[in-house]
Design a protein around this motif. Structure first.
Motif, PDB file in Angstrom:
ATOM      1  N   TYR B  32       0.862  -1.181   0.000  1.00 38.40           N
ATOM      2  CA  TYR B  32       0.000   0.000   0.000  1.00 38.40           C
ATOM      3  C   TYR B  32       0.892   1.221   0.000  1.00 38.40           C
ATOM      4  O   TYR B  32       1.795   1.341   0.843  1.00 38.40           O
ATOM      5  CB  TYR B  32      -0.902  -0.030   1.239  1.00 38.40           C
ATOM      6  CG  TYR B  32      -1.858   1.139   1.359  1.00 38.40           C
ATOM      7  CD1 TYR B  32      -1.713   2.072   2.370  1.00 38.40           C
ATOM      8  CD2 TYR B  32      -2.914   1.301   0.458  1.00 38.40           C
ATOM      9  CE1 TYR B  32      -2.581   3.131   2.490  1.00 38.40           C
ATOM     10  CE2 TYR B  32      -3.782   2.372   0.573  1.00 38.40           C
ATOM     11  CZ  TYR B  32      -3.614   3.278   1.592  1.00 38.40           C
ATOM     12  OH  TYR B  32      -4.484   4.330   1.694  1.00 38.40           O
ATOM     13  N   LEU B  46      -4.296  12.494   3.535  1.00 40.03           N
ATOM     14  CA  LEU B  46      -4.178  11.509   2.467  1.00 40.03           C
ATOM     15  C   LEU B  46      -4.639  12.118   1.153  1.00 40.03           C
ATOM     16  O   LEU B  46      -5.743  12.648   1.040  1.00 40.03           O
ATOM     17  CB  LEU B  46      -5.025  10.285   2.810  1.00 40.03           C
ATOM     18  CG  LEU B  46      -5.035   9.161   1.787  1.00 40.03           C
ATOM     19  CD1 LEU B  46      -3.649   8.551   1.634  1.00 40.03           C
ATOM     20  CD2 LEU B  46      -6.037   8.085   2.191  1.00 40.03           C
ATOM     21  N   ARG B  51      -2.212   0.444  -4.864  1.00 44.57           N
ATOM     22  CA  ARG B  51      -1.760  -0.897  -4.490  1.00 44.57           C
ATOM     23  C   ARG B  51      -1.016  -1.486  -5.675  1.00 44.57           C
ATOM     24  O   ARG B  51      -1.250  -1.095  -6.824  1.00 44.57           O
ATOM     25  CB  ARG B  51      -2.955  -1.750  -4.083  1.00 44.57           C
ATOM     26  CG  ARG B  51      -3.657  -1.213  -2.857  1.00 44.57           C
ATOM     27  CD  ARG B  51      -4.719  -2.151  -2.327  1.00 44.57           C
ATOM     28  NE  ARG B  51      -5.430  -1.544  -1.201  1.00 44.57           N
ATOM     29  CZ  ARG B  51      -4.980  -1.547   0.043  1.00 44.57           C
ATOM     30  NH1 ARG B  51      -3.842  -2.123   0.340  1.00 44.57           N
ATOM     31  NH2 ARG B  51      -5.670  -0.973   1.005  1.00 44.57           N
ATOM     32  N   THR B  93       3.579   0.812   3.212  1.00 44.98           N
ATOM     33  CA  THR B  93       3.226   0.022   4.384  1.00 44.98           C
ATOM     34  C   THR B  93       2.634  -1.307   3.980  1.00 44.98           C
ATOM     35  O   THR B  93       2.369  -1.556   2.796  1.00 44.98           O
ATOM     36  CB  THR B  93       2.211   0.797   5.263  1.00 44.98           C
ATOM     37  OG1 THR B  93       2.017   0.107   6.496  1.00 44.98           O
ATOM     38  CG2 THR B  93       0.871   0.915   4.555  1.00 44.98           C
ATOM     39  N   LEU B  94       2.447  -2.127   4.970  1.00 39.87           N
ATOM     40  CA  LEU B  94       1.670  -3.345   4.810  1.00 39.87           C
ATOM     41  C   LEU B  94       0.249  -3.009   5.229  1.00 39.87           C
ATOM     42  O   LEU B  94       0.033  -2.495   6.320  1.00 39.87           O
ATOM     43  CB  LEU B  94       2.219  -4.458   5.715  1.00 39.87           C
ATOM     44  CG  LEU B  94       3.645  -4.927   5.423  1.00 39.87           C
ATOM     45  CD1 LEU B  94       4.154  -5.801   6.549  1.00 39.87           C
ATOM     46  CD2 LEU B  94       3.686  -5.670   4.108  1.00 39.87           C
ATOM     47  N   SER B  95      -0.701  -3.251   4.370  1.00 41.29           N
ATOM     48  CA  SER B  95      -2.065  -2.826   4.660  1.00 41.29           C
ATOM     49  C   SER B  95      -2.749  -3.699   5.706  1.00 41.29           C
ATOM     50  O   SER B  95      -3.735  -3.298   6.302  1.00 41.29           O
ATOM     51  CB  SER B  95      -2.908  -2.815   3.382  1.00 41.29           C
ATOM     52  OG  SER B  95      -2.942  -4.105   2.796  1.00 41.29           O
ATOM     53  N   TYR B  98      -1.026  -4.262  11.912  1.00 42.08           N
ATOM     54  CA  TYR B  98      -0.924  -2.983  12.601  1.00 42.08           C
ATOM     55  C   TYR B  98       0.310  -2.203  12.186  1.00 42.08           C
ATOM     56  O   TYR B  98       0.841  -1.401  12.941  1.00 42.08           O
ATOM     57  CB  TYR B  98      -0.919  -3.223  14.108  1.00 42.08           C
ATOM     58  CG  TYR B  98      -2.124  -4.024  14.562  1.00 42.08           C
ATOM     59  CD1 TYR B  98      -1.987  -5.334  14.985  1.00 42.08           C
ATOM     60  CD2 TYR B  98      -3.394  -3.466  14.519  1.00 42.08           C
ATOM     61  CE1 TYR B  98      -3.097  -6.065  15.389  1.00 42.08           C
ATOM     62  CE2 TYR B  98      -4.502  -4.192  14.917  1.00 42.08           C
ATOM     63  CZ  TYR B  98      -4.347  -5.493  15.352  1.00 42.08           C
ATOM     64  OH  TYR B  98      -5.437  -6.214  15.746  1.00 42.08           O
ATOM     65  N   SER B  99       0.736  -2.411  10.962  1.00 46.34           N
ATOM     66  CA  SER B  99       1.933  -1.731  10.488  1.00 46.34           C
ATOM     67  C   SER B  99       1.700  -0.241  10.332  1.00 46.34           C
ATOM     68  O   SER B  99       0.647   0.191   9.873  1.00 46.34           O
ATOM     69  CB  SER B  99       2.368  -2.313   9.147  1.00 46.34           C
ATOM     70  OG  SER B  99       2.669  -3.675   9.263  1.00 46.34           O
ATOM     71  N   THR B 100       2.699   0.522  10.702  1.00 49.75           N
ATOM     72  CA  THR B 100       2.624   1.944  10.453  1.00 49.75           C
ATOM     73  C   THR B 100       3.243   2.245   9.087  1.00 49.75           C
ATOM     74  O   THR B 100       3.646   1.358   8.354  1.00 49.75           O
ATOM     75  CB  THR B 100       3.338   2.738  11.551  1.00 49.75           C
ATOM     76  OG1 THR B 100       3.115   4.130  11.327  1.00 49.75           O
ATOM     77  CG2 THR B 100       4.839   2.474  11.535  1.00 49.75           C
ATOM     78  N   LEU B 101       3.312   3.508   8.781  1.00 53.82           N
ATOM     79  CA  LEU B 101       3.849   3.921   7.491  1.00 53.82           C
ATOM     80  C   LEU B 101       5.343   4.146   7.570  1.00 53.82           C
ATOM     81  O   LEU B 101       5.845   4.635   8.576  1.00 53.82           O
ATOM     82  CB  LEU B 101       3.188   5.221   7.055  1.00 53.82           C
ATOM     83  CG  LEU B 101       1.705   5.160   6.714  1.00 53.82           C
ATOM     84  CD1 LEU B 101       1.110   6.552   6.715  1.00 53.82           C
ATOM     85  CD2 LEU B 101       1.505   4.509   5.364  1.00 53.82           C
ATOM     86  N   PHE B 103       7.774   6.568   5.861  1.00 51.22           N
ATOM     87  CA  PHE B 103       7.663   7.797   5.083  1.00 51.22           C
ATOM     88  C   PHE B 103       8.940   8.119   4.325  1.00 51.22           C
ATOM     89  O   PHE B 103      10.052   7.820   4.775  1.00 51.22           O
ATOM     90  CB  PHE B 103       7.394   8.985   6.011  1.00 51.22           C
ATOM     91  CG  PHE B 103       5.975   9.111   6.455  1.00 51.22           C
ATOM     92  CD1 PHE B 103       5.572   8.609   7.677  1.00 51.22           C
ATOM     93  CD2 PHE B 103       5.037   9.736   5.653  1.00 51.22           C
ATOM     94  CE1 PHE B 103       4.256   8.722   8.094  1.00 51.22           C
ATOM     95  CE2 PHE B 103       3.720   9.862   6.065  1.00 51.22           C
ATOM     96  CZ  PHE B 103       3.330   9.347   7.277  1.00 51.22           C
TER      97      PHE B 103
END
Lengths: 118, 113
Positions: B32, B46, B51, B93-95, B98-101, B103
């Motif tokens: 993502y 956003l 994807r 990130t992994l969609s 609970y992964s964060t971004l 940047f």
């Protein structure tokens, strides 16, 4: 789109005092919220991951005793900067993931809180 | 450490021109890729996201181009306007979970009148 509310937007405090910043997801439940710190003209730096009902997970180099995070409900996480000093002055931003079934899992950000420690 | 490399650091474009910001990532598990727009004193918003199952996504004047094999993606702003002047961050990130971004470092865009 999902809304994340952050309060206060600006706070000025004296050195040595503690400041609490609130982050609320207004139209969705957020099992996980994230707290970032941003210095001027820099990218967002992840401070910690806040999990509802459990202890926060802090990134390396972030003092957990200084930056207390509480995630008491699925819509509220708080960041408390304890015994604040001028070097803690920064822009703090929270975010929450919309994890509803069928959602895209986007991360939405609050408006940020500008902390100035005198 | 997982990284997302973003360029250029700053960009000046004339009104009506095309703004192009590039990002490259390392983790092939990322699925993502959002772009955020941030105005001074505000949180990131956003803008558009993609994807890896598509090579391009367009929303109004904003287009993301995605090259999975090269692990690169870019933001194109067509007919750039002074109101587009802001800092843009790419992220990955992994969609799931609970992964964060992760940047990029951001690009300060200035659209001159």
């Amino acid at each position: 789109g999902a809304v994340v509310s952050q309060h206060p937007s600006r706070v000025i405090c004296k050195s040595g005092t503690s400041v609490k910043i609130e982050c609320r997801s207004l139209d969705f439940q957020a099992t996980t919220m994230f707290w970032y710190r941003q210095f001027p003209k820099k990218s967002l730096m992840l401070m910690a991951t806040s999990n509802e009902g459990s202890k926060a997970t802090y990134e390396q180099g972030v003092e957990k005793d200084k930056f207390l995070i509480n995630h008491a409900s699925l819509t509220l996480s708080t960041l408390t900067v304890t015994s604040a000093h001028p070097e803690d002055s920064s822009f703090y931003i929270c975010s929450a993931r919309d994890g509803r079934q069928g959602g895209a899992g986007e991360l939405f950000f609050g408006e940020g809180s500008r902390l100035t420690v005198l | 450490q997982q990284q997302v490399k973003q360029s250029p650091q700053s960009l000046i474009v004339q009104k009506g021109g095309i703004s192009i910001i590039n990002c490259a990532y390392e983790n092939t598990a990322f699925d993502y890729f959002p772009w955020y727009q941030q105005f001074p004193g505000k949180g990131p918003a956003l803008l558009i996201a993609i994807r890896p199952d598509v090579s391009e996504k367009k929303e109004g004047r904003f287009t993301i181009s995605f090259n999975k094999s090269a692990k690169q993606f870019s933001l194109h702003i067509m007919d750039s306007q002074p109101g587009d002047s802001a800092t843009y961050f790419c992220a990955a990130t992994l969609s799931s979970g609970y992964s964060t971004l992760t940047f990029g470092k951001g690009t300060m865009l200035l659209v001159s009148p």
